[in-house]
Design a protein around this motif. Structure first.
Motif, PDB file in Angstrom:
ATOM      1  N   GLY A 473      -9.444   3.589  11.217  1.00 45.05           N
ATOM      2  CA  GLY A 473      -9.483   4.979  10.789  1.00 45.05           C
ATOM      3  C   GLY A 473      -9.925   5.901  11.917  1.00 45.05           C
ATOM      4  O   GLY A 473      -9.407   7.006  12.080  1.00 45.05           O
ATOM      5  N   GLU A 474     -10.879   5.431  12.709  1.00 44.36           N
ATOM      6  CA  GLU A 474     -11.357   6.256  13.826  1.00 44.36           C
ATOM      7  C   GLU A 474     -10.249   6.459  14.852  1.00 44.36           C
ATOM      8  O   GLU A 474     -10.068   7.538  15.402  1.00 44.36           O
ATOM      9  CB  GLU A 474     -12.583   5.608  14.469  1.00 44.36           C
ATOM     10  CG  GLU A 474     -13.831   5.769  13.632  1.00 44.36           C
ATOM     11  CD  GLU A 474     -14.969   4.848  14.049  1.00 44.36           C
ATOM     12  OE1 GLU A 474     -16.105   5.128  13.672  1.00 44.36           O
ATOM     13  OE2 GLU A 474     -14.717   3.848  14.754  1.00 44.36           O
ATOM     14  N   ARG A 477      -7.840   9.011  13.567  1.00 44.78           N
ATOM     15  CA  ARG A 477      -8.346  10.381  13.624  1.00 44.78           C
ATOM     16  C   ARG A 477      -8.374  10.884  15.067  1.00 44.78           C
ATOM     17  O   ARG A 477      -8.101  12.043  15.339  1.00 44.78           O
ATOM     18  CB  ARG A 477      -9.739  10.453  12.993  1.00 44.78           C
ATOM     19  CG  ARG A 477      -9.658  10.518  11.477  1.00 44.78           C
ATOM     20  CD  ARG A 477     -11.003  10.566  10.843  1.00 44.78           C
ATOM     21  NE  ARG A 477     -11.589   9.227  10.795  1.00 44.78           N
ATOM     22  CZ  ARG A 477     -12.830   8.993  10.394  1.00 44.78           C
ATOM     23  NH1 ARG A 477     -13.615   9.989  10.041  1.00 44.78           N
ATOM     24  NH2 ARG A 477     -13.290   7.762  10.351  1.00 44.78           N
ATOM     25  N   SER A 498      -3.070   6.322   7.581  1.00 45.32           N
ATOM     26  CA  SER A 498      -2.975   5.188   6.657  1.00 45.32           C
ATOM     27  C   SER A 498      -4.273   4.423   6.505  1.00 45.32           C
ATOM     28  O   SER A 498      -4.484   3.759   5.505  1.00 45.32           O
ATOM     29  CB  SER A 498      -1.860   4.250   7.123  1.00 45.32           C
ATOM     30  OG  SER A 498      -2.131   3.800   8.424  1.00 45.32           O
ATOM     31  N   SER A 499      -5.174   4.487   7.485  1.00 45.93           N
ATOM     32  CA  SER A 499      -6.426   3.739   7.346  1.00 45.93           C
ATOM     33  C   SER A 499      -7.568   4.609   6.820  1.00 45.93           C
ATOM     34  O   SER A 499      -8.715   4.191   6.832  1.00 45.93           O
ATOM     35  CB  SER A 499      -6.849   3.151   8.698  1.00 45.93           C
ATOM     36  OG  SER A 499      -5.850   2.324   9.187  1.00 45.93           O
ATOM     37  N   LEU A 500      -7.244   5.817   6.422  1.00 47.22           N
ATOM     38  CA  LEU A 500      -8.317   6.709   5.978  1.00 47.22           C
ATOM     39  C   LEU A 500      -8.374   6.756   4.461  1.00 47.22           C
ATOM     40  O   LEU A 500      -7.383   6.517   3.779  1.00 47.22           O
ATOM     41  CB  LEU A 500      -8.075   8.120   6.503  1.00 47.22           C
ATOM     42  CG  LEU A 500      -8.042   8.269   8.012  1.00 47.22           C
ATOM     43  CD1 LEU A 500      -7.772   9.724   8.375  1.00 47.22           C
ATOM     44  CD2 LEU A 500      -9.375   7.817   8.601  1.00 47.22           C
ATOM     45  N   ASP A 501      -9.553   7.109   3.960  1.00 47.01           N
ATOM     46  CA  ASP A 501      -9.639   7.281   2.517  1.00 47.01           C
ATOM     47  C   ASP A 501      -9.024   8.627   2.166  1.00 47.01           C
ATOM     48  O   ASP A 501      -8.840   9.500   3.008  1.00 47.01           O
ATOM     49  CB  ASP A 501     -11.094   7.205   2.065  1.00 47.01           C
ATOM     50  CG  ASP A 501     -11.927   8.254   2.740  1.00 47.01           C
ATOM     51  OD1 ASP A 501     -11.963   9.393   2.245  1.00 47.01           O
ATOM     52  OD2 ASP A 501     -12.514   7.939   3.806  1.00 47.01           O
ATOM     53  N   THR A 502      -8.714   8.779   0.891  1.00 41.72           N
ATOM     54  CA  THR A 502      -7.963   9.947   0.456  1.00 41.72           C
ATOM     55  C   THR A 502      -8.679  11.258   0.736  1.00 41.72           C
ATOM     56  O   THR A 502      -8.045  12.242   1.121  1.00 41.72           O
ATOM     57  CB  THR A 502      -7.697   9.846  -1.056  1.00 41.72           C
ATOM     58  OG1 THR A 502      -7.498   8.481  -1.367  1.00 41.72           O
ATOM     59  CG2 THR A 502      -6.481  10.615  -1.432  1.00 41.72           C
ATOM     60  N   LEU A 503      -9.998  11.262   0.566  1.00 44.98           N
ATOM     61  CA  LEU A 503     -10.721  12.518   0.773  1.00 44.98           C
ATOM     62  C   LEU A 503     -10.609  13.003   2.205  1.00 44.98           C
ATOM     63  O   LEU A 503     -10.246  14.155   2.458  1.00 44.98           O
ATOM     64  CB  LEU A 503     -12.210  12.325   0.426  1.00 44.98           C
ATOM     65  CG  LEU A 503     -12.526  12.184  -1.055  1.00 44.98           C
ATOM     66  CD1 LEU A 503     -14.023  11.991  -1.252  1.00 44.98           C
ATOM     67  CD2 LEU A 503     -12.039  13.413  -1.812  1.00 44.98           C
ATOM     68  N   HIS A 526       2.662   7.068   3.879  1.00 50.43           N
ATOM     69  CA  HIS A 526       2.616   5.898   3.023  1.00 50.43           C
ATOM     70  C   HIS A 526       2.090   6.305   1.675  1.00 50.43           C
ATOM     71  O   HIS A 526       2.101   5.560   0.732  1.00 50.43           O
ATOM     72  CB  HIS A 526       1.700   4.853   3.642  1.00 50.43           C
ATOM     73  CG  HIS A 526       0.288   5.331   3.710  1.00 50.43           C
ATOM     74  ND1 HIS A 526      -0.107   6.346   4.543  1.00 50.43           N
ATOM     75  CD2 HIS A 526      -0.799   4.967   3.004  1.00 50.43           C
ATOM     76  CE1 HIS A 526      -1.393   6.575   4.369  1.00 50.43           C
ATOM     77  NE2 HIS A 526      -1.835   5.757   3.442  1.00 50.43           N
ATOM     78  N   ARG A 527       1.567   7.488   1.598  1.00 47.43           N
ATOM     79  CA  ARG A 527       0.915   7.928   0.387  1.00 47.43           C
ATOM     80  C   ARG A 527       1.682   9.092  -0.217  1.00 47.43           C
ATOM     81  O   ARG A 527       2.261   9.904   0.500  1.00 47.43           O
ATOM     82  CB  ARG A 527      -0.495   8.401   0.732  1.00 47.43           C
ATOM     83  CG  ARG A 527      -1.512   7.810  -0.186  1.00 47.43           C
ATOM     84  CD  ARG A 527      -2.889   8.025   0.345  1.00 47.43           C
ATOM     85  NE  ARG A 527      -3.256   7.001   1.320  1.00 47.43           N
ATOM     86  CZ  ARG A 527      -4.409   7.022   1.962  1.00 47.43           C
ATOM     87  NH1 ARG A 527      -5.251   8.010   1.783  1.00 47.43           N
ATOM     88  NH2 ARG A 527      -4.695   6.058   2.810  1.00 47.43           N
ATOM     89  N   THR A 529       0.300  11.125  -2.653  1.00 46.57           N
ATOM     90  CA  THR A 529      -0.630  12.177  -3.044  1.00 46.57           C
ATOM     91  C   THR A 529      -0.609  13.285  -1.996  1.00 46.57           C
ATOM     92  O   THR A 529      -0.574  13.007  -0.810  1.00 46.57           O
ATOM     93  CB  THR A 529      -2.060  11.606  -3.103  1.00 46.57           C
ATOM     94  OG1 THR A 529      -1.992  10.345  -3.748  1.00 46.57           O
ATOM     95  CG2 THR A 529      -2.995  12.521  -3.842  1.00 46.57           C
ATOM     96  N   VAL A 571      -3.183   1.869  -6.393  1.00 48.56           N
ATOM     97  CA  VAL A 571      -3.793   1.624  -5.079  1.00 48.56           C
ATOM     98  C   VAL A 571      -5.036   2.487  -4.955  1.00 48.56           C
ATOM     99  O   VAL A 571      -5.002   3.685  -5.215  1.00 48.56           O
ATOM    100  CB  VAL A 571      -2.797   1.935  -3.946  1.00 48.56           C
ATOM    101  CG1 VAL A 571      -3.476   1.817  -2.593  1.00 48.56           C
ATOM    102  CG2 VAL A 571      -1.619   0.988  -4.020  1.00 48.56           C
ATOM    103  N   LEU A 572      -6.112   1.858  -4.558  1.00 48.20           N
ATOM    104  CA  LEU A 572      -7.388   2.528  -4.628  1.00 48.20           C
ATOM    105  C   LEU A 572      -7.587   3.598  -3.565  1.00 48.20           C
ATOM    106  O   LEU A 572      -8.064   4.673  -3.828  1.00 48.20           O
ATOM    107  CB  LEU A 572      -8.489   1.464  -4.519  1.00 48.20           C
ATOM    108  CG  LEU A 572      -9.899   1.930  -4.798  1.00 48.20           C
ATOM    109  CD1 LEU A 572      -9.980   2.582  -6.158  1.00 48.20           C
ATOM    110  CD2 LEU A 572     -10.835   0.759  -4.705  1.00 48.20           C
ATOM    111  N   MET A 573      -7.290   3.260  -2.332  1.00 49.55           N
ATOM    112  CA  MET A 573      -7.543   4.250  -1.279  1.00 49.55           C
ATOM    113  C   MET A 573      -6.731   3.926  -0.052  1.00 49.55           C
ATOM    114  O   MET A 573      -6.246   2.818   0.056  1.00 49.55           O
ATOM    115  CB  MET A 573      -9.017   4.287  -0.930  1.00 49.55           C
ATOM    116  CG  MET A 573      -9.480   3.099  -0.121  1.00 49.55           C
ATOM    117  SD  MET A 573     -11.229   2.787  -0.314  1.00 49.55           S
ATOM    118  CE  MET A 573     -11.162   1.663  -1.681  1.00 49.55           C
TER     119      MET A 573
END
Lengths: 573, 577
Positions: A473-474, A477, A498-503, A526-527, A529, A571-573
C-alpha cells in the motif's frame, strides 16, 4: 571482425593516447634490445683491451638505454591503460543507451542478472582488446624490424633467422592457436553469465526458495555452476599458458640457432667473434616482445565473444524501432482527446489475442474507468497507450495523430502513469519523488505525501532496493504521489490503489479528482465502489469490451457489471 | 576465515611441487648462462673449432627446452590452486546466504552481492595463480643465482646482495598503498553494479518520467568513477615497476662496470667469468621484479578477499533452528504467539506484544488497514523472520527448537507476490511437491488453483517458460501458481495472503472451493480481504498500527469494535451490519 568494429570505433576516439602508447612502446622495446646489445658488446670488447674511452662510451650508452627503457615503459603503460579504461567507460554508456529504448520489453528476453554480467563482466574483459590485441603487434613488428635491420649489418644469416623467429612466434604460432581455440569454443563467458543469473535469482527468490526448502538444491546448483565456470576459466588459462610456453620454447630454439650459426660463422672466420655475445643478447631480449603474442589468440577470441554477446542484446533486428526524429511531438500543455479504433493485440509467443477489436473514445477531460477480471486486457490497453508495446492492428489516435507516429518522449511527458509494478530506487523518498521534476522542493513533496496519506514519511526516509522496506500500500501511495507531482494532462492509472483499504482509497481519489478536473483520466480499477463519478465505465472480459456506460446505466442493465458488483460486496477491503 | 596464505599452504602437495620446480628453474637458468658463455668464450677467445663446442650447444638446447617446460608446469600448478580456492570461497558465500534470515536478504542491493560472488571471487584468482608461486620462485631462484655468482666473482655477488634488498623494500611501501586503493576500486565496482541493476529494473519508470537520459549521465559518472579508481591503482603499479626497473638497472649497470673494469684494466677476471656474471645479473633482478608485479596483483587479490571475508563475517541475527523433530501427526500442530514483538531495526515497522493461540483446523483471519503489520505477522508465523521479543510456540515448544526442515515441510505460504523461478510453469508448480510428481498431478493442482485455464491458453501450455520474477504473468496469476504448489504439498499449516483484487466470477468460485478444500486438512491463517473469509473464521485478529486491538469472531467484533464495523460497512456501501 565485424563484431569488434564497434569497439574499434569507440577506441579510435582516444587517438592521441593510442599514438603515445605505440610510440613509447617502440622506444621501450628498442631501448631493451639496445641495452642488452650494448652490454654484450661491452663485455666482449673489454676482453680485447680496447682504449678506455670506448668503454666509457659504452657504459654511457648502456645507462642511456636503461633509463629511456624504464621511462618509456612507464609512459606506454600509462597511456595505453588510460585509453583502455576510457573506452570501457564509453562502451558501458553506449550499451546503456542502446538498451534504454528496448526497455521494458527486453526483460521478457533477458534476465537482469544476465544483463548485469554482460555490461560489467563482458565490458571489463574487453580491456584486453586494446592492451593485448590491438597495439602490441604493431609495437612488436616495429621493434623486430629495427632489430633485424641492425643485425643485418653484422650477419645476414642471423638476421634471416630472426625474421624466421618473428614469423613463427609473432604470427604462425598465435594464428595456429587462434584457430584451435575457435574450434574449442570456450564457453567461459556463457558459464559466467549462467552463474551470475543463478546468483541473482537466488537472492531475489530467497523467500520462496526457503519456504519450499529448495535452498539446499539451489546451493548445489550454484556450486555446480561455479565449478563449471571455474573449469572453463582454468581450461582457457591452461590453453593460454600452453601456447605461451610453446612460443617461449620456439624463441629459445631461435636463440639457440643464432648461438650455433654465430659460433659457426666465427670459427669459419666470416664474422668477428666480438659481435657474437651481442647478437646472442639481442636475440634473448627481442623475443620478450613476441612472447606476449602467445596470449593474442585467447584475448582476441575472448574480446570477439564478449562483443558479440553485448551486441546480440541490443542489435535484435526484431526490435528495430522507427527513427524517433521522424515522429511527431504531442502538445502536452492541456488535455487531448484519444480515439481507439478496432485495436487487436497479441503478445509475442502467445497464440491468443490479448485485445480483440477494441474501440473506445476518450474525449479531452473525460474520466473513464476500465473494469473487468484479471487477464481481461485492461493493463494491456494502458500499456499500448504508453507505447510500451506498438499497436499491431487497428489504430489509436492521440489528438488525431496515430500513436505509432507520436514520439515516445512526448507521450510519456504527457502522461502520469501509475502501473501495477512501480519501481522504487535505492535511496531516499526524496530521490524517488524527484523523478517527477528537478524543480520540486521538499515542501512540494511533503504536501503531496500528505495528500496520499503518507504523512508519517519524511523525504529523507530511506528506500531499499525495489522499495522492499515499504508495504504494498505504501508503494502504491508513493507511486501516486510521484504521478501527482508530475502534473501531466493525461492520467493512466492501472489499479493504483489495489492494496489500500477503501477509506484511504476514497481519500486519495478525492485528491486525484480535485487535481485532475480538466485532465483526461483513464483508471483501471479492481474495485467498483466510487465509480459513480466517472463519465463512462468500460467493462472488459477476455480482451473484448462487453459493456459500457455510466454507473447508473450499467447497474440498471443488470449485466456483467451488476454481477461483478455483487461479488465485490463480499470482498472486505 | 583464514588468510589467503593459510589457504594456499593447505594445498600441500602443490606447494611442494612448486618448490621443486623452482629449484629446477634456478638450475636451468644457471646452466643456460654457463653453456652460452662456454660457446662464446670457446669460439671468440679460445679458438675452439665448431666440433669442440657441440657438447655445449647440445647442453644449451636441452636447458632451453627444460626452461619452457618448467614455466608451463609452474603456471599450471598455480592455476589449479586458484581454481580450488575460488570454488571454496564461492561455496562459503552461498552457505552464508542460505543461512541468512529473510530481512538480511533484503538488506543492501542484490547487485552488490552478485558482484562479490562474481567479481571479488574472480579477483582472488591472481593471488594463487601468480603471486604465491612467484613468491616461492623469487625466494629460491635469486639465491641460487647469487650462489653461482659468488662462486665465480665475489665482488659482483656483493653488489647484487647490496642492491637486491631495495626491491622488496620498495614493494612493501607501495603494496600497502595499493591494497587500500584496490579496496576502493572494488567498492566502486560494487556501487556501479548496484546502481546499474537498480536502473535496469526501473528503466520503465525512468522512461515514463522522462528520466532515462539523465540516468545515462549518472551511469556515465559512476562508470568514470570506476575508471578513475582503476587508474589510481594502476598508476601506483606503474610507478612501482618504474622504481623497480631503476633499481635493477642500477644493479646491472654497476655489475657491468665492475666486471668490465676488472676485465680490462685490472685483468683480474677472465672473459668467461665476466660474461657469465653479466648474463646472470638480469635474470637475478628480473626474478625479483616479477615478484614485484605479482606482489601487486596479489595485493589486489587480498583487497578482494577482504571484501569476501567481510561478507562472510556479516552474519548478524542468524536464524538458529533446533534439532527437535516436529512429528507429522494426523492433526495440525497448535501454534501460539507468546508476547511477540518485531521491529525491522527502524522503529517504523513494528508489531507489539501479540498474544494468540491457533488450535488445529482453526481458520484464522488477520484483518486490519494497510500498514497495520499483517504481512509482517505472516512472515513471523512462517519462520522466515524471528520475533525480536517473545516467542512462537508450536505444540507448546518454541518454534525454533524444531528442525527447520520439519517446520517448512508442514507449511505453505501463499503470498500476494510469490516468486516464480526461471523455468517452465510446470516446474514452478512442482517445486511445491515433496518428491517427484507426474504431469497429471501438476495439471490437477493447477485446475484446483484456478490457473489451468490461463495456462492452457498459452501456446506451450505448462511448458511455457516464465521469465525472471514471472514477468509474463500478472500478480493474481502468480499467486494462483503458488496456490497450485500448496495443492501438491497438502500442508498442515497454510499462510495465505488473500488477493485484494476482484477476480472474475468463475475464478472466484474455484478459488473459494479450493481454499475450502485445503482448509479441511490444515490450520489456515489468512490475511483476509473477503467478507466470507472473515465470516467463516473461527478467530479474527484485528490489527491496528502493529497492535492487536481485538480478537474474536465476526459477530463479536461487529458488536464490540467500532473501527471493525466501520471498515466492513464502507465496503458494502453502508448496507451491511
Amino acid at each position: 571482425m565485424k563484431d569488434l568494429s564497434l569497439v574499434i570505433k569507440l577506441m579510435m576516439a582516444e587517438k592521441k593516447d593510442i599514438f603515445y602508447s605505440v610510440l613509447l612502446g617502440v622506444l621501450a622495446g628498442i631501448g631493451a634490445v639496445g641495452l642488452f646489445a650494448a652490454s654484450g658488446y661491452l663485455i666482449s670488447i673489454s676482453a680485447l683491451t680496447p682504449p678506455l674511452y670506448i668503454l666509457t662510451i659504452m657504459i654511457a650508452v648502456l645507462q642511456l638505454f636503461s633509463i629511456s627503457r624504464a621511462v618509456s615503459r612507464y609512459g606506454e603503460r600509462y597511456f595505453s591503460h588510460r585509453a583502455t579504461f576510457t573506452m570501457l567507460s564509453n562502451l558501458r554508456v553506449h550499451f546503456y543507451n542502446k538498451l534504454e529504448p528496448l526497455a521494458p520489453r527486453i526483460f521478457h528476453k533477458y534476465q537482469s542478472g544476465d544483463l548485469l554480467s554482460r555490461i560489467v563482466g563482458d565490458v571489463e574483459s574487453l580491456q584486453n582488446f586494446f592492451l593485448r590485441v590491438f597495439y602490441p603487434p604493431i609495437v612488436m613488428v616495429i621493434v623486430f624490424l629495427s632489430t633485424i635491420v641492425f643485425t643485418a649489418w653484422f650477419s645476414f644469416s642471423v638476421a634471416i633467422v630472426l625474421i624466421l623467429g618473428l614469423v613463427l612466434t609473432g604470427f604462425l604460432i598465435p594464428a595456429f592457436f587462434a584457430l584451435r581455440r575457435r574450434r574449442l569454443a570456450s564457453e567461459m563467458r556463457e558459464k559466467r553469465g549462467e552463474l551470475s543469473t543463478e546468483v541473482t535469482e537466488f537472492l531475489y527468490g530467497f523467500r520462496d526458495l526457503k519456504i519450499h526448502q529448495q535452498l539446499a538444491s539451489q546451493e548445489e546448483a550454484l556450486t555446480t555452476s561455479s565449478e563449471k565456470y571455474i573449469q572453463e576459466q582454468e581450461q582457457s588459462g591452461i590453453h593460454t599458458l600452453y601456447s605461451q610456453s610453446l612460443n617461449q620454447m620456439v624463441s629459445f630454439i631461435v636463440t639457440w640457432s643464432i648461438v650455433a650459426i654465430g659460433a659457426y660463422l666465427v670459427t669459419e672466420g666470416s664474422m668477428e667473434g666480438v659481435f657474437l655475445a651481442m647478437l646472442i643478447m639481442i636475440s634473448l631480449t627481442v623475443f620478450e616482445d613476441s612472447t606476449p603474442m602467445a596470449a593474442f589468440p585467447s584475448h582476441y577470441e575472448d574480446s570477439r565473444r564478449a562483443t558479440s554477446r553485448l551486441l546480440s542484446v541490443v542489435d535484435d533486428p526484431a526490435e528495430a524501432v522507427q527513427a524517433e526524429e521522424t515522429k511527431r511531438n504531442l502538445d502536452t500543455e492541456g488535455a487531448f482527446p484519444i480515439e481507439i479504433n478496432n485495436v487487436s493485440f497479441a503478445y509475442e509467443r502467445e497464440g491468443r489475442n490479448m485485445l480483440e477489436d477494441v474501440s473506445l473514445s476518450l474525449p479531452a477531460g473525460s474520466k473513464t474507468a476500465i473494469v473487468g477480471p484479471s487477464g481481461s486486457g485492461k493493463s494491456t490497453l494502458i500499456q499500448l497507450l504508453l507505447k510500451v508495446y506498438p499497436v499491431q492492428e487497428g489504430d489509436i489516435l492521440i489528438d488525431g495523430v496515430p500513436l505509432n507516429d507520436v514520439s515516445e518522449e512526448s507521450m510519456w511527458q504527457g502522461a502520469n502513469a501509475v502501473l501495477q509494478d512501480n519501481h522504487f530506487f535505492y535511496g531516499t523518498i526524496r530521490d524517488n519523488l524527484q523523478l517527477a521534476g528537478d524543480e520540486l522542493t521538499d515542501e512540494d513533496m511533503e504536501a503531496v505525501l500528505e495528500k496520499v496519506k503518507l504523512h508519517s514519511f519524511s523525504v529523507i526516509d530511506s528506500v531499499l532496493e525495489k522499495g522492499e522496506n515499504l508495504s504494498g500500500g505504501e508503494k502504491q501511495r508513493l507511486a501516486m504521489a510521484r504521478a501527482m507531482l508530475k502534473g501531466a494532462p493525461l492520467w493512466l492509472l492501472d489499479e493504483p490503489t489495489s492494496s489500500l483499504d477503501t477509506l484511504t482509497e476514497q481519500d486519495i481519489y478525492d485528491q486525484l479528482f480535485a487535481q485532475a478536473e480538466d485532465d483526461t483520466v483513464v483508471l483501471v480499477s479492481h474495485r467498483l465502489t466510487g465509480l459513480e463519478r466517472m463519465d463512462q465505465i468500460i467493462v472488459m472480459d477476455r480482451g473484448k469490451i462487453i459493456e459500457s456506460g455510466t454507473y447508473e446505466e450499467l447497474m440498471e442493465r443488470r449485466g456483467y457489471f451488476y454481477e461483478l458488483k455483487q461479488i465485490e460486496k463480499s470482498v472486505l477491503m | 576465515m583464514k588468510s589467503l596464505k593459510e589457504i594456499a599452504s593447505m594445498q600441500r602437495n602443490r606447494v611442494v611441487f612448486i618448490y621443486l620446480i623452482s629449484i629446477l628453474l634456478g638450475a636451468v637458468i644457471i646452466g643456460q648462462a654457463y653453456f652460452i658463455v662456454t660457446v662464446v668464450d670457446g669460439v671468440f677467445l679460445q679458438d675452439a673449432s665448431f666440433q669442440m663446442i657441440w657438447p655445449a650447444l647440445i647442453g644449451l638446447i636441452i636447458v632451453f627446452i627444460l626452461r619452457a617446460m618448467v614455466t608451463y608446469a609452474h603456471g599450471r600448478t598455480g592455476m589449479k590452486m586458484a581454481a580450488k580456492a575460488k570454488q571454496d570461497f564461492r561455496q562459503s558465500l552461498v552457505k552464508q546466504y542460505v543461512k541468512n534470515p529473510v530481512q538480511a536478504s533484503l538488506k543492501g542491493q542484490s547487485g552488490e552481492k552478485v558482484s562479490i560472488m562474481m567479481d571479488s571471487v574472480d579477483e582472488v584468482d591472481s593471488y594463487f595463480s601468480h603471486f604465491y608461486p612467484q613468491k616461492i620462485q623469487s625466494m629460491i631462484v635469486p639465491i641460487m643465482i647469487l650462489i653461482a655468482v659468488y662462486s665465480q666473482n665475489v665482488l659482483s655477488g656483493l653488489i647484487m646482495t647490496v642492491t637486491a634488498p631495495f626491491i622488496p623494500f620498495a614493494m612493501a611501501i607501495i603494496g600497502m598503498k595499493t591494497q587500500k586503493k584496490s579496496e576502493e576500486q572494488m567498492e566502486k565496482l560494487a556501487v556501479f553494479s548496484g546502481r546499474f541493476l537498480d536502473t535496469l529494473q526501473g528503466l520503465a519508470t525512468l522512461k515514463f518520467f522522462g528520466r532515462a537520459k539523465q540516468q545515462q549521465r549518472e551511469i556515465q559518472d559512476s562508470s568514470l568513477n570506476y575508471r578513475d579508481a582503476t587508474m589510481d591503482v594502476l598508476k601506483i603499479a606503474f610507478v612501482s615497476s618504474l622504481l623497480l626497473e631503476f633499481i635493477s638497472m642500477l644493479g646491472i649497470g654497476l655489475v657491468a662496470i665492475e666486471v668490465g673494469l676488472r676485465l680490462l684494466i685490472y685483468e683480474q677476471l677472465t672473459f668467461f667469468t665476466a660474461f657469465f656474471v653479466l648474463i646472470l645479473a638480469p635474470e637475478f633482478y628480473s626474478s625479483l621484479k616479477e615478484l614485484g608485479s605479482a606482489f601487486h596483483t596479489g595485493r589486489g587479490s587480498m583487497g578482494a578477499a577482504k571484501k569476501v571475508t567481510a561478507e562472510l563475517e556479516d552474519h548478524e541475527q542468524e536464524m538458529e533452528w533446533g534439532s527437535e523433530t516436529l512429528t507429522v501427526r494426523e492433526e495440525p500442530p497448535t501454534v501460539a504467539l507468546d508476547h511477540v514483538s518485531f521491529s525491522y531495526g527502524e522503529d517504523r515497522f513494528t508489531l507489539k506484544n501479540i498474544d494468540a493461540t491457533f488450535s488445529p483446523y482453526n481458520q484464522i483471519a488477520i484483518v486490519g488497514r494497510s500498514g497495520a503489520g499483517k504481512t509482517t505477522l505472516l512472515n513471523l508465523l512462517s519462520g522466515l523472520a524471528a520475533p525480536s521479543e517473545g516467542d512462537i510456540k508450536v505444540n507448546g515448544q518454541s518454534l525454533y527448537s524444531y528442525k527447520e526442515k520439519d517446520w517448512f515441510d508442514q507449511l505453505s505460504y501463499i503470498s500476494q507476490n510469490p516468486y516464480l523461478f526461471a523455468g517452465t510453469i510446470a516446474e514452478n508448480v512442482a517445486i511445491g511437491a515433496r518428491g517427484e510428481v507426474s504431469r497429471e498431478e501438476v495439471e490437477a493442482a493447477c485446475e484446483k488453483a484456478g490457473v489451468a485455464e490461463m495456462v492452457e491458453r498459452l501456446e506451450k501450455g505448462y511448458d511455457t517458460p516464465v521469465g525472471e520474477a514471472g514477468r509474463g504473468l500478472s500478480g493474481g496469476e502468480k499467486q494462483r501458481v503458488a496456490l497450485a504448489r500448496a495443492f501438491l504439498k497438502r500442508p498442515a499449516i497454510i499462510l495465505f495472503d488473500e488477493p485484494t483484487v476482484g477476480l472474475d466470477l468463475k475464478t472466484e468460485q474455484i478459488l473459494q472451493a479450493s481454499i475450502h478444500e485445503l482448509a479441511q486438512s490444515a490450520t489456515m491463517i489468512t490475511v483476509a480481504h473477503r467478507l466470507h473469509t472473515v465470516m467463516e473464521a473461527d478467530q479474527i485478529l484485528y490489527l491496528e498500527a502493529g497492535e492487536l486491538v481485538a480478537k474474536g469472531t465476526h459477530s463479536e467484533l461487529i458488536e464490540h469494535v467500532h473501527d471493525y464495523r466501520e471498515m466492513v460497512s464502507t465496503q458494502r456501501g453502508g448496507d451491511a451490519g
